[in-house]
Design an enzyme around this catalytic site. Sequence first.
Site, PDB file in Angstrom:
ATOM      1  N   LYS A 142       3.204  21.627 -10.618  1.00 52.01           N
ATOM      2  CA  LYS A 142       2.558  20.381 -12.174  1.00 52.01           C
ATOM      3  C   LYS A 142       3.463  21.378 -13.504  1.00 52.01           C
ATOM      4  O   LYS A 142       4.395  20.292 -14.099  1.00 52.01           O
ATOM      5  CB  LYS A 142       1.629  19.624 -12.320  1.00 52.01           C
TER       6      LYS A 142
ATOM      7  N   GLY B 193      10.401  18.490   2.543  1.00 48.88           N
ATOM      8  CA  GLY B 193       8.587  17.819   2.460  1.00 48.88           C
ATOM      9  C   GLY B 193       8.103  17.840   0.962  1.00 48.88           C
ATOM     10  O   GLY B 193       8.896  17.621   0.299  1.00 48.88           O
TER      11      GLY B 193
ATOM     12  N   HIS C 230      -0.865  -5.810 -21.671  1.00 53.14           N
ATOM     13  CA  HIS C 230       0.773  -5.659 -22.276  1.00 53.14           C
ATOM     14  C   HIS C 230       1.114  -4.943 -23.239  1.00 53.14           C
ATOM     15  O   HIS C 230       0.087  -4.719 -24.348  1.00 53.14           O
ATOM     16  CB  HIS C 230       0.827  -7.209 -22.474  1.00 53.14           C
TER      17      HIS C 230
END
Length: 473
Positions: A58, A189, A450
């Site tokens: 990551k 994969g 929002h």
Amino acid sequence: MSDSYDVVVIGAGPAGYVAAIRCAQLGLSTACVDKFQDKQGNPSLGGTCLNVGCIPSKALLDSSEHFHRIEHQIDAHGIKVKGASIDVPTMIGRKDKIVSTLTGGIKQLFQANKITHLHGHGRLLGDNKVEVSGGTEERVLKATHVILACGSEPIDIPVAPVDDKLIVNSTGALDLNKVPKRLGVIGAGVIGLELGSVWRRLGAEVVVLEALESFLPAVDHQIAREAQRVFQAQGLDIRLGCRVTSSDVSAKKVTVRYSNNEGEQSEELDRLIVAVGRRPNTADIAAPDIGLELDERGFIQVDDHCRTGITDVYAIGDAVRGPMLAHKGSEEGVAVAELIVGQVAHVNYDVIPWVIYTAPEIAWVGKTEQQLKDEGLPYHTGMFPFAANGRALAMNEAVGRIKILADAHTDQILGVHLIGPYVSELISEAVVAMEFSASAEDLARIVHAHPTLSETMHEAALAVSKRALHKTN
Ligand code: FAD
Ligand code: NAD
């Protein structure tokens, strides 16, 4: 140092170290045996995940994504950047620092929880004894309970043997010293796509050779089709139905030969990553005569509560059935610790989220549409695209969709499938909803802030009963 413990854990990956911490929290004297060594040969806790898996991959995905945005997307914001370049050693160094921060953190957690860490190979003997050898300690420990958390390792294929120079596995792919001009990846994969993306974003031409005819078959087919289209457009050359037959390594190049439905093919590459799956690390986990049962692929056989056939011996994580995911192993670790002290513990295997950290990210939980069809379960579908989400447009990330599958009779959510920006974070809402057996209507009635990406989840839930608000058709 005592040689007797309430619990001895073998393996300090996310399954084992979490199990050890929970055992210690519950008042059990706990030792954890782990053999992992870092690049300098020092013991390093955290297993595959922290050292050579989830975290370093990551870190590189983030670095390469920044580079890709600066090179290809920042213009859209009116920002002009000239001459961006990538300094691979600095990128790798940043990744290594994150790894050492986190693995050092586990060491501190062990000290804070008074967990004894022994470095070496742990092997289960009779009477729940654990032999520790080959590391900094040579001991035999006596345990009331043993937790086997020995994890997994990359599968090798004889047609492309890893030499850690030109042919690497996932570990070597996290440490390439420069961007290869032409990179091959065997296996489309999770690892192949994530690590292939890292090096593609940094400029490598990437050819992915996948044996199966279908792309990401475990993913909802509609999402997988969309992913394949986007990845191909990014320049990942994904070739399905390819059977690798041999490889040759010369001083600087690897030649891979494979066959597909058009015949024999070959590719000349600067580096090759082999990412064809992982196998359990169980070759020498127990003395052969004590009756620890493995299945035909080497996984330790366990029941629904991670109990092996040997009294007071448990096994968790990648070494047992189920998805090879860090969070699955950690939850099993907590559950086993709690079972040991007589608490009621349970892992809900039906609600384990998956994430593939490509761009766009892919995430899912529960059943796919094809599974519902195969099982003959009637369902309703609600779908909403990020293209109609204000925040996604503001971020210039309006790609992908969220798809909710709900029981046609009860409206209970059966599966949620996402492709798009930050869906690794958005999936949590779906997991919570499914864990509490929520209906699509429940999600539809929840107020979502929002403008946020999470409004796409809200609209998909409304779409299940055909009342999405920002949809024109
Ligand atoms: P491991 O993490 O493999 O740890 C087992 C430990 O036990 C190791 O330290 C090993 O050296 C040690 N050990 C083994 N046998 C013995 C023995 N006999 N004696 C002493 N020590 C022993 N999963 C995710 O959920 N999210 C991701 O993003 C993700 N990304 C990944 C990226 C890559 C490149 C890879 C390779 C994997 C990734 N995974 C990811 C999978 C994840 O790393 C594993 O599912 C997870 O690490 C399994 O945890 P574990 O504790 O069962 O085993
Ligand atoms: P994988 O099972 O995800 O993919 C391996 C791929 O290689 C499959 O598509 C398979 O068909 C293909 N394959 C197998 N043999 C082949 C061959 N000889 N030639 C060509 N293709 C071949 O395995 P992986 O990518 O190695 O990852 C292992 C596991 O690690 C994953 O299944 C996952 O559990 C875990 N992981 C998770 C994450 C995440 O959660 N984001 C990231 C990386 C790894």
